[in-house]
Design an enzyme around this catalytic site. Structure first.
Site, PDB file in Angstrom:
ATOM      1  NE  ARG B  53      -3.486   2.127   2.938  1.00  0.00           N
ATOM      2  CZ  ARG B  53      -4.683   2.586   2.552  1.00  0.00           C
ATOM      3  NH1 ARG B  53      -5.386   1.903   1.674  1.00  0.00           N
ATOM      4  NH2 ARG B  53      -5.172   3.709   3.036  1.00  0.00           N
ATOM      5  CB  ILE B  79      -5.492   6.045  -1.193  1.00  0.00           C
ATOM      6  CG1 ILE B  79      -5.485   4.526  -1.224  1.00  0.00           C
ATOM      7  CG2 ILE B  79      -4.671   6.519  -0.044  1.00  0.00           C
ATOM      8  CD1 ILE B  79      -4.059   3.943  -1.448  1.00  0.00           C
ATOM      9  CB  SER B  80     -10.740   3.979   0.334  1.00  0.00           C
ATOM     10  OG  SER B  80     -11.463   4.597  -0.684  1.00  0.00           O
ATOM     11  CD  GLN B  81     -11.584   3.470   7.043  1.00  0.00           C
ATOM     12  OE1 GLN B  81     -12.688   3.970   7.054  1.00  0.00           O
ATOM     13  NE2 GLN B  81     -10.936   3.141   8.121  1.00  0.00           N
TER      14      GLN B  81
END
Lengths: 794, 228
Positions: B53, B79-81
């Site tokens: 990530r 960027i989403s959790q």
């Protein structure tokens, strides 16, 4: 005389700078930074009071020079700080505060930058108050008159100038003020004007947060700004892009969406769209089409028409006469440009329009409630007079027998907007004498929106059948409909749980009040006395909500209200430090200090409470917040200025001052009862008449309210001269605290209570007056005894 | 010269340690933020453990790569959790023969997670600079079954339709009809509805007998709701 002009110019510049700064932060960030500007101004005034308390003698020794340089500094810094704060190395982004710690530092840096002009300007004003305490009435008059004129200049300026231009123009005033203080030291004036002129010629562009709606929309392919216009409502921009489409809560059966001709933004925030005429039929695939499904609508009234989407829908559904009401004149110009004379337009607040004329309509529509996706937290403290019980009643009266009111809301989470809307509608129906509200309400739900249509006459069987058929065709689910079965409510669009239906049934039931108490959010109907529709938070339930949803989620429910509460706490702490600090420094043990504290706090709180209530009341009365603020600020400050001008008459006799305070308390208690009915019953009158009525109401009160501050300060100057800056600081700090406090009280208890508390604050002021009066009579008694003794001896 | 050699040696010797440290943080992320919150699919958990990530996040924000929060990637995008990525992936139940369409490539992280689980990922990004950097990144990292297109996602990717699943990673006020059209019968679409600074929710759209139905799944926000 020159001193009076000087303080007037400086006061005008400070107020105008404050408003321009608020506007700039609303554009580049979000409007809730207005509270930050207020707190920065407070810090400036509070710190100036502290510095003045500590260095009073030194500053007075070099009075003219100090004033000259303070005013020069205030002027130049006003022009420069707004540009410096936009520099890439300094600019902060509030959205990133959640993830990037550096942003907190940058925010603090901006805070300190904005602090400079307020501090310098406030120190100059405070110094003048101290130096000319013997002529405080006139000085205070100039201060008030200047502030009033500054407010008007700023309000007029924001319609034509960008915030950057406005701060530049206003920066010249303190420079002129400095020149008036020391006319022979003219050499620095051109230098300052050149610096300010450079700012005018080379303004730094405003850089919006990358998270603002406009910034994101500009990233779309082919997007370009087509129009920019400053207005009293903020910076209006329109934009085109082939990738922009509009279809809120569109039916899943639709095969297309509407293409957007233009999108409009106010201060960089999404405002609305103008659809391409040939694609507006797509609106019939949304729940907004419900009133047209129930019956044909020929006479349609569209309140807050915005960019005209509802007009397009009404026209596509065959409406013959469309009346559009939109208070934003720039938007209305856009509508006129689009529709010409085919519709009737009115540049008025909807409530003002509803209070006039006897026309009746087949349909009255309101804009969608609740910002996209749910929480309207940012707008929690915005008065929404169109969504009160009284507003719905006025709409009801304007309906034909077969007419309807239609309003939609986004399905939010946790559920608030649809529930409060239904609660308000239900309350209105009971108030209108309807026995069973269920017979008059149809509500249908898509995956994202819910539309309520309230009919003047009970829904007929064939109308109910049409709604059912429409739901089947569009894959919508009926939520409220006479004879509705539970199984029909979530056929196509399932919710995370079915509690929603239980809630709406309870709102429609006789025990709805107990449900309002039980529910974790405030969904009681909004009223004209508490017109905060989007304020859902119950402070007592915060711990429970934090436990249920997680602490970090709370700001996303009601950011606006929590910000005000947090700012209020922060400002209160800051004020405490600023007021107490000089006491420790000076080691005062004077018995007069508690009296000074109560007196100047009381008049500070009382004055601001009155000002805020009057502005809020007048928004509905005069039609726009701009008119309301201009009318109230001008008349209040002008008549207070006259009061302060004659205040020396009251300084000489304590009894007279007690009578003034008594008069203020009496008038305020009277206004708490009669103000609403007077305004309500004269709302239909033309604007000049209303302005005259307002003047009659405000003038006597403002005149009296202008007296206590200079009279008190003059008294302190003769009895405890060193405490003058402190008394001024106390008054300033409490005035600013009161802005937040008045909003919180208005939200929690309503406007009437703010007025009653203002009367109480003024009432408290009588105590130190009585004490001082007792002391002075005791002192004069002692003097008389001494004199007699002397005479006796003689 | 000696200094340069020393620095290079240091970099070369510390890089594996850094990667180990990231792996540890990734494992901790999966255990504490994802598994514990109810995502159980072994394939999803494995993908979340394997995709790096931190390589999808700008250098300046890399220290937040494995934190329980979304991270800004520029151009007003995030960027989403981790939990949301895992949850959305689990909901569409990816199978090895799936062709998945993603709308809103962003950094390319969601596409990379899907790449190891399905046959092909087609992803569309409307913001050109983001699309370009995601394309390069995915190529460099060897995600060869991911195709990136810089275009308006509203229209979908007709040439590769129908899709077994569609993942929309950008919030919207409507469900684009062309996407519904390109969803295979019995296919699933997951889409967040809402906007930044507001409460959002994830919605599942399923298509059966040509008709679509919706179901609200999970309230989310810029900061997640940890519903207890």
């Amino acid at each position: 005389m020159r001193v009076l002009w000087s303080i007037g110019l400086l006061s005008a510049a400070i107020i105008a700078f404050q408003l321009a700064l608020m506007q700039q932060l609303s554009i580049v960030q979000w409007y809730h930074f207005a509270y930050m500007v207020i707190s920065v101004a407070l810090l400036g005034f509070g710190s100036a009071g502290t510095v003045l308390s500590i260095f009073r003698k030194k500053l007075l020794t070099h009075l003219s020079s100090c004033l000259y340089w303070l005013m020069m500094g205030a002027g130049v810094s006003m022009a420069l700080v707004t540009s410096i704060a936009q520099a890439p190395a300094i600019r902060f982004d509030s959205y990133l505060l959640f993830t990037d710690m550096r942003q907190a530092g940058l925010l603090l840096l901006s805070y300190l930058l904005f602090f400079i002009p307020f501090f310098l300007g406030a120190l100059a004003i405070g110094l003048l108050f101290v130096a000319y305490a013997d002529r405080i009435g006139k000085i205070y008059f100039a201060n008030l008159a200047g502030s009033g004129i500054g407010g008007i200049l700023a309000l007029a300026g924001v319609s034509r100038l960008s915030p950057q231009q406005l701060t530049t123009v206003m920066a010249i005033l303190p420079v002129l003020a400095a020149w008036l203080i020391l006319p022979r030291r003219v050499i620095w004036v051109p230098a300052a004007i050149v610096i300010i002129g450079m700012k005018w010629m080379y303004p730094s562009p405003l850089v919006l947060s990358q998270y603002k709606d406009l910034s994101k929309t500009l990233l779309l392919p082919g997007s370009k700004i087509t129009m920019e216009k400053n207005s009293p409502y903020g910076l209006i921009q329109t934009l085109t892009s082939p990738a922009l489409r509009y279809a809120p809560g569109l039916s899943l059966t639709a095969t297309n969406t509407a293409t957007v001709q233009q999108a409009a933004f106010v201060n960089g925030d999404w405002f609305g769209v103008v659809l391409k005429p040939d694609t507006s039929f797509i609106l019939n695939y949304t729940t907004f089409a419900l009133p047209y499904v129930i019956a044909q609508r020929k006479e349609v009234l569209i309140l807050r028409a915005g960019t005209g989407v509802d007009i397009q829908q009404a026209r596509s559904k065959g409406a013959e006469h469309i009346t559009a009401v939109e208070p934003n004149a720039a938007m209305l110009a856009l509508l006129k440009n689009e529709w010409g004379d085919s519709i009737s337009t009115h540049a008025l607040e909807p409530r003002t329009f509803l209070s006039t004329g006897n026309e009746e309509y087949d349909l009255i529509t309101l804009p969608i409630v609740g910002s996209f996706g749910g929480s309207a937290g940012l707008y929690a403290l915005q008065e929404q007079f169109l969504l009160t019980r009284e507003a719905f009643l006025e709409m009801w009266i304007k309906l034909h027998y077969t007419g309807a009111i239609s309003v939609s809301a986004w399905m939010d989470y946790p559920l608030r907007n649809p529930l409060k809307l239904l609660a308000t509608i239900t309350d209105m129906l009971y108030a209108a004498g309807v026995a069973d509200p269920r017979e008059h309400i149809a509500a249908i739900r898509s995956w994202g929106t819910i539309t309520f249509t309230v009919t003047r006459s009970p829904l007929a069987t064939k109308e109910i059948a049409r709604v059912r058929q429409f739901c089947t065709d569009m894959q919508f689910d009926p939520a409220i409909l006479p004879g509705l079965q539970p199984a029909e409510r979530a056929q196509y669009n399932q919710l995370e749980d079915t509690l929603f239906f239980h809630y709406i049934d309870r709102i429609l039931s006789p025990d709805r009040n107990s449900f309002y108490d039980e529910y974790d959010f405030n969904i009681r109907p909004a009223t004209d006395n508490q017109p905060y529709f989007s304020q859902f938070i119950k402070l007592s339930r915060l711990p429970r909500l934090a436990n249920f949803f997680g602490k970090r989620s709370l700001p996303f429910f009601e950011l606006g209200y929590l910000l005000v509460v947090a700012t209020f706490v922060q400002i209160s702490l800051l004020s405490f430090i600023l007021i107490i600090l000089p006491l420790f420094r000076k080691g005062w043990k004077s018995a007069a200090l508690p009296g000074i504290l109560v007196y100047f706090s009381g008049i500070g709180i009382g004055y601001m409470f009155v000002e805020i209530v009057l502005i809020q009341r007048c928004i509905l009365y005069l039609g726009t917040p701009v008119y309301a603020a201009a009318a109230v600020i001008t008349s209040l400050l002008t008549f207070s200025g006259i009061g302060s001008y004659v205040s020396s008459y009251f300084t000489r006799a304590q009894k007279r001052l007690q009578l003034v305070i008594g008069g203020i308390v009496g008038l305020l208690l009277c206004y708490a009862v009669v103000l609403s009915p007077v305004l309500q019953n004269t709302m239909h009158l033309p604007l000049p008449f209303k302005a005259f009525i307002l003047l009659l109401l405000i003038a006597p009160l403002a005149f009296l309210m202008g007296i206590p501050f200079p009279a008190g300060l003059s008294y302190v100057a003769t009895t405890e001269a060193a405490a003058v800056p402190w008394a001024w600081g106390v008054n300033g700090c409490l005035s600013v605290i009161s802005t937040g406090l008045a909003s919180i009280i208005a939200v929690e208890l309503g406007f009437s209570w703010v007025m009653i508390l203002a009367a109480s604050a003024y009432g408290l002021v009588i105590l130190p007056l009585l004490f001082a009066s007792g002391q002075s009579s005791s002192r004069s008694g002692q003097t008389a005894v001494r004199r007699n003794v002397y005479r006796g001896h003689k | 010269m000696q200094v340069t050699t020393a620095i290079l040696t240091l970099l070369l010797t510390t890089a594996p340690f850094q990667e180990d440290a990231y792996r540890e943080r990734r494992n901790a992320m999966v255990k504490q933020q994802i598994e514990k919150e109810g995502v159980r699919s072994p394939t999803v958990l494995a993908a979340m453990r394997s995709v790096q990530r931190h390589l999808f996040i700008p250098e300046s924000m890399r220290s937040y790569a494995y934190s329980d929060r979304p991270v800004p990637i520029g151009y007003g995008q995030t960027i989403s959790q981790p939990y949301i990525v895992a949850y959305m992936t689990q909901v569409i139940d990816p199978q090895p023969d799936f062709r998945v369409l993603e709308i809103g490539t962003g950094s390319g992280y969601q596409a990379a997670i899907l790449a190891g689980m399905v046959k092909a990922v087609y992803t569309i990004e409307i913001v050109r600079p983001l699309g370009q950097s995601a394309t390069e990144r995915l190529q460099q990292l060897g995600y060869n079954n991911v195709s990136v297109k810089i275009d308006d996602g509203y229209h979908g990717w007709k040439e590769h339709a129908p899709f077994d699943a569609i993942v929309v990673t950008a919030a919207t006020a409507y469900i684009p009809p062309p996407l519904l059209d390109q969803l295979r019968e019995n296919g699933k679409m997951i889409i967040p509805v809402g906007s930044p600074f507001q409460t959002q929710w994830l919605m599942l759209v399923t298509k059966k007998d040509g008709k679509a139905t919706t179901k609200r799944l999970l309230p989310v926000s810029f900061v997640p709701f940890t519903r207890k």
